[in-house]
Design a protein around this motif. Sequence first.
Motif, PDB file in Angstrom:
ATOM      1  N   CYS A 148       0.842  -1.197   0.000  1.00 51.69           N
ATOM      2  CA  CYS A 148       0.000   0.000   0.000  1.00 51.69           C
ATOM      3  C   CYS A 148       0.881   1.253   0.000  1.00 51.69           C
ATOM      4  O   CYS A 148       2.100   1.180   0.191  1.00 51.69           O
ATOM      5  N   ASP A 149       0.255   2.399  -0.213  1.00 51.29           N
ATOM      6  CA  ASP A 149       0.999   3.650  -0.324  1.00 51.29           C
ATOM      7  C   ASP A 149       1.409   4.199   1.042  1.00 51.29           C
ATOM      8  O   ASP A 149       2.293   5.051   1.122  1.00 51.29           O
ATOM      9  N   GLY A 150       0.747   3.741   2.082  1.00 48.71           N
ATOM     10  CA  GLY A 150       1.026   4.239   3.426  1.00 48.71           C
ATOM     11  C   GLY A 150      -0.150   3.911   4.321  1.00 48.71           C
ATOM     12  O   GLY A 150      -1.044   3.141   3.944  1.00 48.71           O
ATOM     13  N   ASP A 151      -0.170   4.494   5.504  1.00 44.43           N
ATOM     14  CA  ASP A 151      -1.302   4.259   6.397  1.00 44.43           C
ATOM     15  C   ASP A 151      -1.916   5.582   6.835  1.00 44.43           C
ATOM     16  O   ASP A 151      -1.369   6.661   6.596  1.00 44.43           O
ATOM     17  N   LEU A 152      -3.057   5.483   7.489  1.00 50.58           N
ATOM     18  CA  LEU A 152      -3.802   6.677   7.898  1.00 50.58           C
ATOM     19  C   LEU A 152      -3.021   7.479   8.936  1.00 50.58           C
ATOM     20  O   LEU A 152      -3.076   8.716   8.942  1.00 50.58           O
ATOM     21  N   LYS A 153      -2.297   6.808   9.794  1.00 48.59           N
ATOM     22  CA  LYS A 153      -1.495   7.509  10.797  1.00 48.59           C
ATOM     23  C   LYS A 153      -0.466   8.421  10.126  1.00 48.59           C
ATOM     24  O   LYS A 153      -0.322   9.594  10.500  1.00 48.59           O
TER      25      LYS A 153
END
Length: 457
Positions: A93-98
């Motif tokens: 994935c491109d990253g996380d919500l945090k």
Amino acid sequence: MIQNTGLEKKVEKYQYNTSNVLGDGSYGTVYKGINTITQQIVAIKVIPKTKVYDPEALSFELRLLTKLKGENIVRLHETLATQNNYYQIIDLCDGDLKQLLEKQQTLQQDEAIKMMLDLLRGFLELIQNGIIHRDVKPANILISKGKYKLADFGFARLVDNYAQQQFVTVLGTPLYMSPQLLQNLQYSTKCDIWSLGFIFYEVLYGRTPWTANSIPELVKNIQEKPLLFPDKIKQVNDNVKDVIRRCLIINEDERIGWYDLYKHPLFSNNFKDIVNLDDICNNKEKFIAQILRNEIVRQDISIEQLVQKLNWGPQLTIKDIESLFLKIDNKLQRIQLEHIFNKIEKANNQYLTLQEFQQWLDKFQIPFQSYKQNAMECFIVIKQIMKQFNQTLAQYYDKFNQAKDGKLKYEEFKLFILRCNNQIFDTQIKSAFELLDKQKQGYVTQQDLQLELDKIN
């Protein structure tokens, strides 16, 4: 090929560099890697065996991930093992919500609603598979091409009844835990709803609804400080506020449930199957009851014999009902099964008594597809004769009740039916008599018969 200054590692067809760290999960570190055969970029979660105190728990997480195929769940491609480590090959994935919130603090309202819709789609997959997450937090919400996905199922577990089951084990991340988990109280799958509401608030306002430096202080703040919406920071619409309020109700019994959350005006247009769940389940329930009654009549068995054949005890679990219902309708979804089970089960204690099951069967007086199997045809012909000659049931009943004791024995009942229509089969008459004579007293009363006739239009 990935070029970096860290150590190059290779596990079978996958390769990664130790400097390409994407984040940390429940058990290990996640790296950016590559499938050297297909050149597909993947995420590789490396789990040292020395950190796995409970191999069964890890094995359970892997089995859970293998079951989940939805677009809003981070997909597990495969699992590998070496002498020292386990390796999970998962979606990159491109990253996380945090990380996203660290960069920009908040999301616009439309984007926040989109996030919630994506997460609810992910949870729908969990509900269908009977899985509770128990560690929903921004770091476990990954983002891929603008799509939000649930990740890290290290604290997840299977549940039998999503809408009702209770738990006591405390797991998760304190700030996002529901009050029940924080206080070591019994909790349900609604703990994940609390976490969703908490995150929904945070992404809109750039801060959590309550903060604290310790768990006791957090519990105290939640209990004593009202939920406030800082309108000076951002204006959000009333439906958004209503969702957050209902997710963050301390009392679980009063907190919004999963089905009502999907049916909320903010989300309902995107979940038509949930909005129409009652109608869908009513049709499913009617179909299952009809097929079941057909089979009971075809085999000429009583309910007691059916229960014995299924090896059921005096109390039925949702798994008992599932094994029977899926034989009848293999397309029955778990969410539909639960909905039907919880309608039948009146005491909200996770068990269905044989009496409740019998009452459920009695509720469905359905014309069977096969004429020979149709016990209800007996009641239909009585109704037709009464209507044709404008007479009451009492007039017919007295005529065939030779002892005049108000008790119509089987042969009298049979003669009564055949006088109405001599084309009725003996198996139909027997089934109709047994349906009325639930206590197996050897007779039917006028009241019992009238109750059945009243069910026919």
